[in-house]
Design a protein around this motif. Structure first.
Motif, PDB file in Angstrom:
ATOM      1  N   TRP A  15      39.402  60.091  45.038  1.00 38.88           N
ATOM      2  CA  TRP A  15      39.546  58.895  44.189  1.00 38.88           C
ATOM      3  C   TRP A  15      41.002  58.426  44.178  1.00 38.88           C
ATOM      4  CZ3 TRP A  15      34.816  57.846  44.084  1.00 38.88           C
ATOM      5  CH2 TRP A  15      33.820  58.673  43.568  1.00 38.88           C
ATOM      6  N   VAL A  16      41.916  59.374  43.942  1.00 38.22           N
ATOM      7  CA  VAL A  16      43.334  59.033  43.816  1.00 38.22           C
ATOM      8  C   VAL A  16      43.888  58.502  45.136  1.00 38.22           C
ATOM      9  CG1 VAL A  16      45.634  60.002  43.421  1.00 38.22           C
ATOM     10  CG2 VAL A  16      43.762  60.627  41.914  1.00 38.22           C
ATOM     11  N   ASP A  64      44.708  51.674  48.335  1.00 35.68           N
ATOM     12  CA  ASP A  64      44.335  50.967  49.562  1.00 35.68           C
ATOM     13  C   ASP A  64      42.964  50.309  49.501  1.00 35.68           C
ATOM     14  OD1 ASP A  64      46.734  51.896  50.761  1.00 35.68           O
ATOM     15  OD2 ASP A  64      45.767  53.807  51.208  1.00 35.68           O
ATOM     16  N   ILE A  65      42.366  50.215  48.318  1.00 36.29           N
ATOM     17  CA  ILE A  65      40.995  49.698  48.231  1.00 36.29           C
ATOM     18  C   ILE A  65      40.886  48.294  48.812  1.00 36.29           C
ATOM     19  CG2 ILE A  65      39.244  48.872  46.611  1.00 36.29           C
ATOM     20  CD1 ILE A  65      39.644  51.378  44.998  1.00 36.29           C
ATOM     21  N   ASP A  89      41.245  48.414  52.570  1.00 35.64           N
ATOM     22  CA  ASP A  89      40.082  49.073  53.168  1.00 35.64           C
ATOM     23  C   ASP A  89      38.898  48.119  53.243  1.00 35.64           C
ATOM     24  OD1 ASP A  89      41.418  51.441  53.542  1.00 35.64           O
ATOM     25  OD2 ASP A  89      40.697  52.372  51.700  1.00 35.64           O
ATOM     26  N   LEU A  90      38.646  47.395  52.164  1.00 38.33           N
ATOM     27  CA  LEU A  90      37.529  46.451  52.154  1.00 38.33           C
ATOM     28  C   LEU A  90      37.734  45.353  53.195  1.00 38.33           C
ATOM     29  CD1 LEU A  90      36.916  46.110  48.306  1.00 38.33           C
ATOM     30  CD2 LEU A  90      35.410  47.202  49.972  1.00 38.33           C
ATOM     31  N   ALA A  91      38.982  44.923  53.351  1.00 36.43           N
ATOM     32  CA  ALA A  91      39.276  43.856  54.316  1.00 36.43           C
ATOM     33  C   ALA A  91      39.079  44.313  55.754  1.00 36.43           C
ATOM     34  CB  ALA A  91      40.708  43.367  54.114  1.00 36.43           C
ATOM     35  N   THR A  92      39.178  45.622  55.985  1.00 38.85           N
ATOM     36  CA  THR A  92      39.038  46.147  57.350  1.00 38.85           C
ATOM     37  C   THR A  92      37.719  46.889  57.553  1.00 38.85           C
ATOM     38  OG1 THR A  92      40.327  48.098  56.684  1.00 38.85           O
ATOM     39  CG2 THR A  92      41.517  46.298  57.752  1.00 38.85           C
ATOM     40  N   GLY A  93      36.775  46.729  56.622  1.00 38.89           N
ATOM     41  CA  GLY A  93      35.429  47.252  56.822  1.00 38.89           C
ATOM     42  C   GLY A  93      35.179  48.670  56.384  1.00 38.89           C
ATOM     43  N   GLY A 109      35.008  50.175  43.160  1.00 37.77           N
ATOM     44  CA  GLY A 109      36.115  49.350  42.701  1.00 37.77           C
ATOM     45  C   GLY A 109      37.208  50.159  42.028  1.00 37.77           C
ATOM     46  N   PRO A 110      38.392  49.555  41.861  1.00 37.35           N
ATOM     47  CA  PRO A 110      39.550  50.300  41.362  1.00 37.35           C
ATOM     48  C   PRO A 110      39.424  50.784  39.928  1.00 37.35           C
ATOM     49  CG  PRO A 110      40.069  47.964  41.632  1.00 37.35           C
ATOM     50  CD  PRO A 110      38.745  48.187  42.270  1.00 37.35           C
ATOM     51  N   VAL A 111      38.801  50.012  39.051  1.00 33.39           N
ATOM     52  CA  VAL A 111      38.701  50.421  37.641  1.00 33.39           C
ATOM     53  C   VAL A 111      37.854  51.684  37.522  1.00 33.39           C
ATOM     54  CG1 VAL A 111      37.890  49.783  35.351  1.00 33.39           C
ATOM     55  CG2 VAL A 111      39.047  48.087  36.773  1.00 33.39           C
TER      56      VAL A 111
END
Length: 238
Positions: A135-136, A141-142, A145-149, A158-160
């Protein structure tokens, strides 16, 4: 000495494998802390280094015995390499972290002089610390990471949710290593658990602004307290 060398070789192989596997994504994300992304290192060099370190990890692990080596290599391959190459992009992304971290106390206790399986609470605590580390580690980089698949479980939640799960997971590890060992829990252990609880509350209860590093720092503090508790119980792990 042999245990440390084997663990180092295994971790180097995992790290270099990760760098090689993520070369394209790190370049797109502009990761200046990655030599491959900046062009200072070729992906093929990292791949070769990863394989060499993995091969070296085999005889180094075998110095602790066949059972210990089997557990450690399972942690390195099913934990680190499987995550880097396949599972980091799936909802099962926490599983390799749990396997990798849980294998470490078993690798130590299955070797000389004890040659015994570790206590269940040591394995569970280590596995939880591994998931908490996932998690940490994913938090900063969330978005990239999502932008690169990359859609592992942290990216999907999600971050929260990821921040809260990091603290809850590591706080659970502290609770287990505090109350489950057979020896009586003394005042220092309770003080450590209380400090971890305070850090967890401070990391989750206030409405921190988006991008604040305090939840991350709180999770690291809780993890450090859990590791300290685990090390202090070393005499009763096996």
């Amino acid at each position: 000495m042999a245990v440390g060398a084997a663990v180092l070789a295994g971790q180097l192989s995992i790290g270099w494998c990760n760098d090689a596997a993520d070369a394209g994504r790190d370049g797109v994300s502009g990761r200046r802390d990655k030599p491959i992304a900046t062009g200072a290192l070729r992906p093929r060099t990292a791949s070769t280094a990863a394989v060499v370190a993995l091969v070296a990890c085999v005889p180094l692990s075998l110095l602790s015995g066949l059972a210990a080596a089997a557990v450690h290599l399972t942690g390195v391959i099913a934990g680190g390499w499987a995550y880097n190459l396949v599972l980091k992009r799936t909802p099962l992304s926490p599983v390799p972290y749990a396997i990798g971290f849980a294998s470490l106390p078993a690798f130590v206790t299955l070797g000389p002089p004890t040659h015994a399986w570790p206590a269940w609470w040591a394995v569970v605590t280590s596995a939880l610390l591994g998931v908490g580390a996932h998690w940490v580690n994913a938090l900063p980089d969330i978005a990239d990471d999502l932008a690169t698949g990359v859609r592992g479980l942290p990216q999907r939640l999600g971050p929260v949710a990821c921040r809260r799960l990091a603290l809850v997971t590591m706080l659970t590890a502290v609770a287990i290593v505090t109350v489950c060992p057979p020896e009586e829990t003394g005042a220092p252990a309770w003080a450590c658990a209380t400090a971890a609880g305070c850090a967890a509350v401070m990391g989750t209860v206030p409405r921190w602004s988006e991008g604040s590093r305090w939840p991350f720092r709180a999770a690291i503090a809780v993890a450090g307290l859990a590791v300290g508790q685990l090390l202090s119980r070393g005499s009763v792990i096996a």
